[in-house]
Design a protein around this motif. Sequence first.
Motif, mmCIF file in Angstrom:
data_model
loop_
_atom_site.group_PDB
_atom_site.id
_atom_site.type_symbol
_atom_site.label_atom_id
_atom_site.label_comp_id
_atom_site.label_asym_id
_atom_site.label_seq_id
_atom_site.Cartn_x
_atom_site.Cartn_y
_atom_site.Cartn_z
ATOM 1 N N THR A 131 33.291 -11.659 -31.672
ATOM 2 C CA THR A 131 32.121 -11.170 -30.933
ATOM 3 C C THR A 131 31.054 -12.245 -30.729
ATOM 4 O OG1 THR A 131 31.056 -10.447 -32.969
ATOM 5 C CG2 THR A 131 32.322 -8.788 -31.759
ATOM 6 N N SER A 132 31.206 -13.387 -31.389
ATOM 7 C CA SER A 132 30.109 -14.355 -31.364
ATOM 8 C C SER A 132 30.622 -15.754 -31.708
ATOM 9 C CB SER A 132 29.063 -13.903 -32.398
ATOM 10 O OG SER A 132 28.038 -14.853 -32.525
ATOM 11 N N VAL B 89 32.053 -19.222 -32.621
ATOM 12 C CA VAL B 89 33.352 -19.896 -32.503
ATOM 13 C C VAL B 89 34.432 -18.921 -32.036
ATOM 14 C CG1 VAL B 89 35.100 -21.219 -33.758
ATOM 15 C CG2 VAL B 89 32.691 -21.453 -34.389
ATOM 16 N N ARG C 254 32.939 -6.136 -37.223
ATOM 17 C CA ARG C 254 32.625 -4.861 -37.911
ATOM 18 C C ARG C 254 31.841 -3.895 -37.054
ATOM 19 N NH1 ARG C 254 28.051 -8.112 -41.169
ATOM 20 N NH2 ARG C 254 28.104 -9.450 -39.358
ATOM 21 N N ARG D 247 29.072 -4.200 -30.542
ATOM 22 C CA ARG D 247 29.065 -5.650 -30.267
ATOM 23 C C ARG D 247 30.439 -6.098 -29.771
ATOM 24 N NH1 ARG D 247 25.523 -6.533 -34.610
ATOM 25 N NH2 ARG D 247 27.165 -6.987 -36.112
ATOM 26 N N LEU E 97 34.903 -7.745 -42.902
ATOM 27 C CA LEU E 97 35.576 -8.834 -43.625
ATOM 28 C C LEU E 97 35.122 -8.943 -45.082
ATOM 29 C CD1 LEU E 97 35.517 -11.678 -40.910
ATOM 30 C CD2 LEU E 97 37.493 -10.323 -41.602
ATOM 31 N N ILE F 266 29.156 -25.363 -32.258
ATOM 32 C CA ILE F 266 29.310 -24.315 -31.240
ATOM 33 C C ILE F 266 28.104 -23.379 -31.322
ATOM 34 C CG2 ILE F 266 30.797 -22.420 -30.434
ATOM 35 C CD1 ILE F 266 32.362 -25.008 -30.448
ATOM 36 N N SER G 294 25.880 -20.353 -31.786
ATOM 37 C CA SER G 294 26.273 -19.275 -32.683
ATOM 38 C C SER G 294 25.063 -18.529 -33.244
ATOM 39 C CB SER G 294 27.117 -19.895 -33.797
ATOM 40 O OG SER G 294 26.464 -19.942 -35.014
HETATM 41 N N1 LIG Z 1 29.195 -22.563 -35.106
HETATM 42 C C1 LIG Z 1 29.614 -23.724 -35.565
HETATM 43 O O1 LIG Z 1 29.247 -24.774 -35.037
HETATM 44 C C2 LIG Z 1 30.562 -23.795 -36.748
HETATM 45 C C3 LIG Z 1 31.042 -25.071 -37.137
HETATM 46 C C4 LIG Z 1 31.932 -25.147 -38.208
HETATM 47 C C5 LIG Z 1 32.347 -24.006 -38.851
HETATM 48 N N2 LIG Z 1 31.857 -22.794 -38.457
HETATM 49 C C6 LIG Z 1 32.334 -21.609 -39.204
HETATM 50 O O2 LIG Z 1 32.853 -20.651 -38.286
HETATM 51 C C7 LIG Z 1 32.660 -19.333 -38.820
HETATM 52 C C8 LIG Z 1 31.991 -18.469 -37.754
HETATM 53 O O3 LIG Z 1 30.738 -19.025 -37.451
HETATM 54 P P1 LIG Z 1 30.004 -18.768 -36.043
HETATM 55 O O4 LIG Z 1 29.186 -19.968 -35.805
HETATM 56 O O5 LIG Z 1 30.973 -18.331 -35.032
HETATM 57 O O6 LIG Z 1 29.018 -17.557 -36.470
HETATM 58 P P2 LIG Z 1 28.485 -16.299 -35.650
HETATM 59 O O7 LIG Z 1 28.081 -16.688 -34.261
HETATM 60 O O8 LIG Z 1 27.465 -15.674 -36.526
HETATM 61 O O9 LIG Z 1 29.762 -15.335 -35.550
HETATM 62 C C9 LIG Z 1 30.290 -14.780 -36.714
HETATM 63 C C10 LIG Z 1 31.383 -13.817 -36.344
HETATM 64 O O10 LIG Z 1 31.955 -13.322 -37.578
HETATM 65 C C11 LIG Z 1 31.834 -11.906 -37.591
HETATM 66 N N3 LIG Z 1 31.508 -11.412 -38.937
HETATM 67 C C12 LIG Z 1 30.558 -11.858 -39.792
HETATM 68 N N4 LIG Z 1 30.543 -11.107 -40.911
HETATM 69 C C13 LIG Z 1 31.510 -10.170 -40.753
HETATM 70 C C14 LIG Z 1 31.978 -9.102 -41.547
HETATM 71 N N5 LIG Z 1 31.473 -8.830 -42.760
HETATM 72 N N6 LIG Z 1 32.979 -8.343 -41.065
HETATM 73 C C15 LIG Z 1 33.511 -8.574 -39.833
HETATM 74 N N7 LIG Z 1 33.107 -9.572 -39.047
HETATM 75 C C16 LIG Z 1 32.117 -10.360 -39.487
HETATM 76 C C17 LIG Z 1 30.694 -11.565 -36.650
HETATM 77 O O11 LIG Z 1 30.953 -10.266 -36.150
HETATM 78 P P3 LIG Z 1 29.857 -9.091 -36.060
HETATM 79 O O12 LIG Z 1 29.797 -8.741 -34.617
HETATM 80 O O13 LIG Z 1 30.489 -8.018 -36.891
HETATM 81 O O14 LIG Z 1 28.571 -9.629 -36.624
HETATM 82 C C18 LIG Z 1 30.876 -12.617 -35.570
HETATM 83 O O15 LIG Z 1 31.864 -12.222 -34.658
HETATM 84 C C19 LIG Z 1 31.807 -19.492 -40.087
HETATM 85 O O16 LIG Z 1 32.667 -19.439 -41.196
HETATM 86 C C20 LIG Z 1 31.216 -20.877 -39.931
HETATM 87 O O17 LIG Z 1 30.909 -21.465 -41.179
HETATM 88 C C21 LIG Z 1 30.979 -22.651 -37.420
#
Ligand SMILES: NC(=O)c1ccc[n+]([C@@H]2O[C@H](COP(=O)([O-])OP(=O)(O)OC[C@H]3O[C@@H](n4cnc5c(N)ncnc54)[C@H](OP(=O)(O)O)[C@@H]3O)[C@@H](O)[C@H]2O)c1
Length: 287
Positions: free
Chosen positions: A19-20, A22, A42, A46, A70, A206, A208
């Motif tokens: 949903t958001s 990466v 979850r 969204r 998760l 990315i 986020s």
């Molecule tokens: N963004 C970057 O540049 C980057 C770089 C390296 C690594 N990462 C890693 O990539 C992962 C995702 O980060 P992001 O930047 O994409 O963050 P984000 O934009 O906050 O997206 C997080 C995603 O995970 C889901 N999520 C979070 N908690 C959850 C739960 N308890 N149950 C089900 N779904 C859940 C969220 O869904 P909901 O709609 O349910 O909230 C959302 O779809 C993280 O582990 C982060 O450390 C990110």
Amino acid sequence: MNGANREIRNKVILITGGTSGVGKAIASGLAKLGARIVILSRNRERGEEALRDIAEATGNDTGEYLAADLSLQSSIRQAGEAFKRKYDRLDALVNAGGAVYFEKELTPEGIERTFAVNYLSHFTLTNELLDLLKESRPSRVITVAGAPRFLKNASFDFEDVQQVNRFSGLRATAQALFARVIFTSELARRLEGTGVAALAFHPGLIQSNLIRTAPWYMKAYGKLSNRSAKKDCGIGVYLAAAKEVESVTGAFFDDKKQMIPIPQLQNEDVGKRLWRVSEELTGISKV
Ligand SMILES: NC(=O)c1ccc[n+]([C@@H]2O[C@H](COP(=O)([O-])OP(=O)(O)OC[C@H]3O[C@@H](n4cnc5c(N)ncnc54)[C@H](OP(=O)(O)O)[C@@H]3O)[C@@H](O)[C@H]2O)c1
């Protein structure tokens, strides 16, 4: 590395965190190539909003939503069962969901939240779906991790796997992301000869919502870096779709599509030990 894609039109790809950030970027890139994406998060509202955005951006409206929290093993197992009832194949599983928490909190199942959401959830989901992945071979498990410069010098703290002693949100996140990479290399060893590949990668920066729960000074920094961050995730799409990585497994890639050696991953004892700890915490043992 810039070759052709394998045929992924109508192939089923499950993406956690779709949903958001990466996960959404990868889901959108794969939908554009014609894949049948299923996004797991979850919150249904969204999820449906993300599917509408993706359909609008790509012209592919075949995407579907799967609900799971998760942070809860019970919820992931239910989602795994629901997925297997509905779909008869799984061509790729993309483990991209995650969160950063700045306060220590245990889940109702007694696991530290950062470890539960970022790592243990994906251990369980992958194991739940392994039989389907094997039946759908050649298939792939692709897992998002942290930056290579941190991983190269990291060591896994087996004395405090969940990082609950002297908790720091950033340290706990780093350990959970490192666990995802160790998990990938151990999974690849265990799946040798099955036609299921396991790959991990750093997506680059990315756009986020990751730091929505951060203290104000981090949010300010996050807003600034979000401006220069990318909206697409070429490496994630590449690892799920490219033909030229078809025979690659157990490898870690950076966002430039380079394979980066992480010396600790050659240490099979570390992989076996993490697997054992994960089995103990989840009660799962499939491979
Ligand atoms: N963004 C970057 O540049 C980057 C770089 C390296 C690594 N990462 C890693 O990539 C992962 C995702 O980060 P992001 O930047 O994409 O963050 P984000 O934009 O906050 O997206 C997080 C995603 O995970 C889901 N999520 C979070 N908690 C959850 C739960 N308890 N149950 C089900 N779904 C859940 C969220 O869904 P909901 O709609 O349910 O909230 C959302 O779809 C993280 O582990 C982060 O450390 C990110």
